[in-house]
Design a protein around this motif. Sequence first.
Motif, PDB file in Angstrom:
ATOM      1  N   ARG A 207       0.946  -1.218  -0.053  1.00  0.00           N
ATOM      2  CA  ARG A 207      -0.054   0.011  -0.034  1.00  0.00           C
ATOM      3  C   ARG A 207       0.776   1.286  -0.030  1.00  0.00           C
ATOM      4  O   ARG A 207       0.211   2.326   0.021  1.00  0.00           O
ATOM      5  N   ASP A 208       2.055   1.055   0.215  1.00  0.00           N
ATOM      6  CA  ASP A 208       2.942   2.465   0.253  1.00  0.00           C
ATOM      7  C   ASP A 208       4.529   1.972  -0.359  1.00  0.00           C
ATOM      8  O   ASP A 208       5.418   1.997   0.488  1.00  0.00           O
ATOM      9  N   PRO A 209       4.522   1.351  -1.602  1.00  0.00           N
ATOM     10  CA  PRO A 209       5.797   0.803  -1.926  1.00  0.00           C
ATOM     11  C   PRO A 209       6.768   1.796  -2.390  1.00  0.00           C
ATOM     12  O   PRO A 209       8.214   1.349  -2.302  1.00  0.00           O
ATOM     13  N   ASP A 210       6.497   3.048  -2.768  1.00  0.00           N
ATOM     14  CA  ASP A 210       7.732   4.248  -2.858  1.00  0.00           C
ATOM     15  C   ASP A 210       8.160   5.055  -2.152  1.00  0.00           C
ATOM     16  O   ASP A 210       8.515   6.180  -2.320  1.00  0.00           O
ATOM     17  N   ARG A 211       7.731   4.800  -0.582  1.00  0.00           N
ATOM     18  CA  ARG A 211       8.164   5.313   0.419  1.00  0.00           C
ATOM     19  C   ARG A 211       9.661   5.318   0.629  1.00  0.00           C
ATOM     20  O   ARG A 211      10.272   4.336   0.773  1.00  0.00           O
ATOM     21  N   PRO A 212      10.217   6.634   0.680  1.00  0.00           N
ATOM     22  CA  PRO A 212      11.616   6.515   0.715  1.00  0.00           C
ATOM     23  C   PRO A 212      12.002   6.139   2.386  1.00  0.00           C
ATOM     24  O   PRO A 212      11.300   6.023   3.282  1.00  0.00           O
ATOM     25  N   PRO A 213      13.351   5.646   2.489  1.00  0.00           N
ATOM     26  CA  PRO A 213      13.572   5.078   3.737  1.00  0.00           C
ATOM     27  C   PRO A 213      13.541   6.016   4.970  1.00  0.00           C
ATOM     28  O   PRO A 213      13.328   5.392   6.092  1.00  0.00           O
ATOM     29  N   GLU A 214      13.837   7.274   4.770  1.00  0.00           N
ATOM     30  CA  GLU A 214      13.831   8.137   6.093  1.00  0.00           C
ATOM     31  C   GLU A 214      12.567   8.903   5.981  1.00  0.00           C
ATOM     32  O   GLU A 214      12.413   9.857   6.913  1.00  0.00           O
ATOM     33  N   ARG A 215      11.635   8.583   5.515  1.00  0.00           N
ATOM     34  CA  ARG A 215      10.262   9.165   5.521  1.00  0.00           C
ATOM     35  C   ARG A 215       9.417   7.972   6.487  1.00  0.00           C
ATOM     36  O   ARG A 215       9.437   7.035   6.818  1.00  0.00           O
ATOM     37  N   TYR A 216       8.243   8.635   7.178  1.00  0.00           N
ATOM     38  CA  TYR A 216       7.411   7.910   7.719  1.00  0.00           C
ATOM     39  C   TYR A 216       6.229   7.279   7.234  1.00  0.00           C
ATOM     40  O   TYR A 216       5.776   7.684   6.239  1.00  0.00           O
ATOM     41  N   THR A 217       5.644   6.343   7.684  1.00  0.00           N
ATOM     42  CA  THR A 217       4.527   5.685   7.049  1.00  0.00           C
ATOM     43  C   THR A 217       3.490   5.308   8.142  1.00  0.00           C
ATOM     44  O   THR A 217       3.910   4.793   9.205  1.00  0.00           O
ATOM     45  N   SER A 218       2.208   5.162   7.890  1.00  0.00           N
ATOM     46  CA  SER A 218       1.188   4.443   8.630  1.00  0.00           C
ATOM     47  C   SER A 218       0.573   3.456   7.800  1.00  0.00           C
ATOM     48  O   SER A 218      -0.663   3.169   8.309  1.00  0.00           O
ATOM     49  N   ARG A 219       1.240   3.016   6.571  1.00  0.00           N
ATOM     50  CA  ARG A 219       0.372   2.445   5.715  1.00  0.00           C
ATOM     51  C   ARG A 219       0.702   0.534   5.650  1.00  0.00           C
ATOM     52  O   ARG A 219       0.335  -0.117   5.182  1.00  0.00           O
ATOM     53  N   TYR A 220       2.024   0.660   6.242  1.00  0.00           N
ATOM     54  CA  TYR A 220       2.309  -0.779   6.334  1.00  0.00           C
ATOM     55  C   TYR A 220       1.690  -1.885   7.105  1.00  0.00           C
ATOM     56  O   TYR A 220       1.065  -1.250   8.152  1.00  0.00           O
ATOM     57  N   TYR A 221       1.599  -3.165   6.858  1.00  0.00           N
ATOM     58  CA  TYR A 221       0.857  -4.029   7.854  1.00  0.00           C
ATOM     59  C   TYR A 221       1.858  -5.407   7.763  1.00  0.00           C
ATOM     60  O   TYR A 221       2.566  -5.480   6.677  1.00  0.00           O
ATOM     61  N   LEU A 222       1.542  -6.123   8.785  1.00  0.00           N
ATOM     62  CA  LEU A 222       2.150  -7.547   8.707  1.00  0.00           C
ATOM     63  C   LEU A 222       1.508  -8.483   7.957  1.00  0.00           C
ATOM     64  O   LEU A 222       0.277  -8.412   7.824  1.00  0.00           O
ATOM     65  N   LYS A 223       2.221  -9.585   7.700  1.00  0.00           N
ATOM     66  CA  LYS A 223       1.715 -10.555   7.037  1.00  0.00           C
ATOM     67  C   LYS A 223       1.085 -11.810   7.561  1.00  0.00           C
ATOM     68  O   LYS A 223       0.627 -12.725   7.222  1.00  0.00           O
TER      69      LYS A 223
END
Length: 275
Positions: A207-223
């Motif tokens: 859901r957030d494949p292009d997020r740079p390493p030093e940016r924050y995300t709230s769209r990842y989830y675990l498998k």
Amino acid sequence: MALAEPERDCGDSGFAEILELNVGGQVYVTRHKTLVAVPDSLLWSMFSRKSPKELPRDSKGRFFLDRDGFLFRYILDYLRDLTLVLPDYFPEKSRLQREADFFQLRELARRLGPAHMSNSISEDTVHSDPEESAQQCGGGGGGAASLRSPSLDCRKSGYITIGYRGSYTIGRDIQSDAKFRRVARITVCGKTSLAKEVFGDSLNESRDPDRPPERYTSRYYLKYNFLEQAFDRLTEVGFHMAACSSTGTCAYTSNDPGEDKVWTSYTEYVFCRDQ
């Protein structure tokens, strides 16, 4: 008014010019000539040497491929003009190379190989990824072991928030009639590089494949759907729980005291790792 011409089959293959594919649950629409653009590839064999009746289909009649539906977009994009174009900070190169090998796209697999990608400017940017820095910091350890167990000097400090939403039904007899449903999804919030360092391949980034390493995300989830498994992993890499909070709401109420009540809860756990 002239009527539109019906789709014609492509030569003697029996396939229509426009085809629908279901790849791991993702639906794609493309031309037959796109799928057979690379001779001797798996898709070329499927859609030129076989008949439509020989290929598996889903319940809606679409041709079905049991592969990674998210990554297939890049396979299809490559087949259109035989050019590899990936977004910046693309974290799935090794998995895409595995898909290229499966579909027998040898040239694409070669371009995704480390020797070829290391010469590109975009790849240099991607190597700011924590996986690369973890190997460099780990010294002679190298490989997956360095990534999974980086030294204390190499570990980054920071916060990771684990969240999950659950629901349960309470009937008239609160103790015996409580019915709990499994956790639908465990979310991961925090800095991208930190989340990838901790959870690795168990982190779903679709859901957030292009997020740079030093940016924050709230769209990842675990498998997976076990909170304890996430907690164990965080503990292994030096995190401790700093705070937690939970809310609950009644999704259904009725004046009838005999009616069941459905409750929905959302809980967040904040984990911290000091330098």
